[in-house]
Design an enzyme around this catalytic site. Sequence first.
Site, PDB file in Angstrom:
ATOM      1  N   SER A  65      -2.725 -31.375  -3.840  1.00 49.45           N
ATOM      2  CA  SER A  65      -2.884 -32.247  -5.007  1.00 49.45           C
ATOM      3  C   SER A  65      -1.791 -32.112  -6.062  1.00 49.45           C
ATOM      4  CB  SER A  65      -4.242 -31.996  -5.663  1.00 49.45           C
ATOM      5  OG  SER A  65      -5.266 -32.607  -4.911  1.00 49.45           O
ATOM      6  N   LYS A  68       0.007 -35.242  -7.132  1.00 49.41           N
ATOM      7  CA  LYS A  68      -0.456 -36.161  -8.175  1.00 49.41           C
ATOM      8  C   LYS A  68       0.450 -36.163  -9.410  1.00 49.41           C
ATOM      9  CE  LYS A  68      -5.326 -36.241  -6.765  1.00 49.41           C
ATOM     10  NZ  LYS A  68      -5.439 -35.293  -5.657  1.00 49.41           N
ATOM     11  N   SER A 123      -8.875 -33.958 -10.373  1.00 47.50           N
ATOM     12  CA  SER A 123      -8.042 -34.215  -9.194  1.00 47.50           C
ATOM     13  C   SER A 123      -8.675 -35.242  -8.260  1.00 47.50           C
ATOM     14  CB  SER A 123      -7.755 -32.920  -8.433  1.00 47.50           C
ATOM     15  OG  SER A 123      -6.563 -33.037  -7.677  1.00 47.50           O
ATOM     16  N   LYS A 240      -1.490 -27.929 -12.906  1.00 47.23           N
ATOM     17  CA  LYS A 240      -2.162 -28.702 -11.853  1.00 47.23           C
ATOM     18  C   LYS A 240      -2.427 -27.781 -10.667  1.00 47.23           C
ATOM     19  CE  LYS A 240      -3.866 -32.347  -9.955  1.00 47.23           C
ATOM     20  NZ  LYS A 240      -4.843 -31.446  -9.295  1.00 47.23           N
TER      21      LYS A 240
END
Length: 275
Positions: A65, A68, A123, A240
């Site tokens: 992820s 992203k 997420s 993140k």
Amino acid sequence: MNHAKIIIFILNCLIPIYSLAENEIIQEEKDIFEKITAENLILAETNSERILYQRNVDKKIYPASLTKLMTAILVLENCELDEIVTVSEKAVFSIPSGYVNANLQVGEELTVEDLLYVMLIPSANDAANALAEHVGGNIESFSTMMNTRAKELGCTGTNFTNPSGLHEKEHYTTTRDLYLISKEAITKPIIKKIIKTTKYTLPETNKYTDIKSRRYFISTNYMIRDNLDKYYCDYCIGGKTGYTKEAKNCVIEYAEKDGVELVAIVMGETASVKG
């Protein structure tokens, strides 16, 4: 949350003793990294772009992820925050079972800003898909845009095939390329704001009109959640997280102290800090 333990270890040890005068980490501090078992690692000072420590930064890896952040960059470069996005059937139903979603509904209308929040805080993969389709028309075209932009940022070992980080064999990057992407992401004020936000509630939409059914989300980044003493880090200003079975634990964290801003990236982590 072993990856959180590792980043806390890095930040708590290095940020208080990092010297702008020397602008480097001396051997004593380098020895700290010997206790970290992650396969891929980079620590850099974002303003000077000085790489303070690196390990296997050019090895091909799966970004999960962390992808992203690249999606967010492209969205902000092509959209206004108040633009309305209509969620498609494919955006919702192409997410495999077990992956995070925001329970978006087919035909639901949300702003770009709302979708950025739920893409980066919990997420949500359906939010990433909806944004990608809004910008590129479809996932394939958006992925092409991602790869073009990545090359513009200097990435040389990256190939994106989706906007969310769902595992695909040809969806890969390197830790060095992720550093370049993360450095660009933190220059976007709204990204910087979102990644340090711990809670978010989607407002009423055309599909959710009952306040009792509001969707409430909590950040996956334990390092900014001050109710979690075990993981919280005073210096962390956002980041993140990511995980797939193939990518293992992945994290990008930003930290700041006395005007010094660092970014730490740990990829492919399966164990906690030694000792």
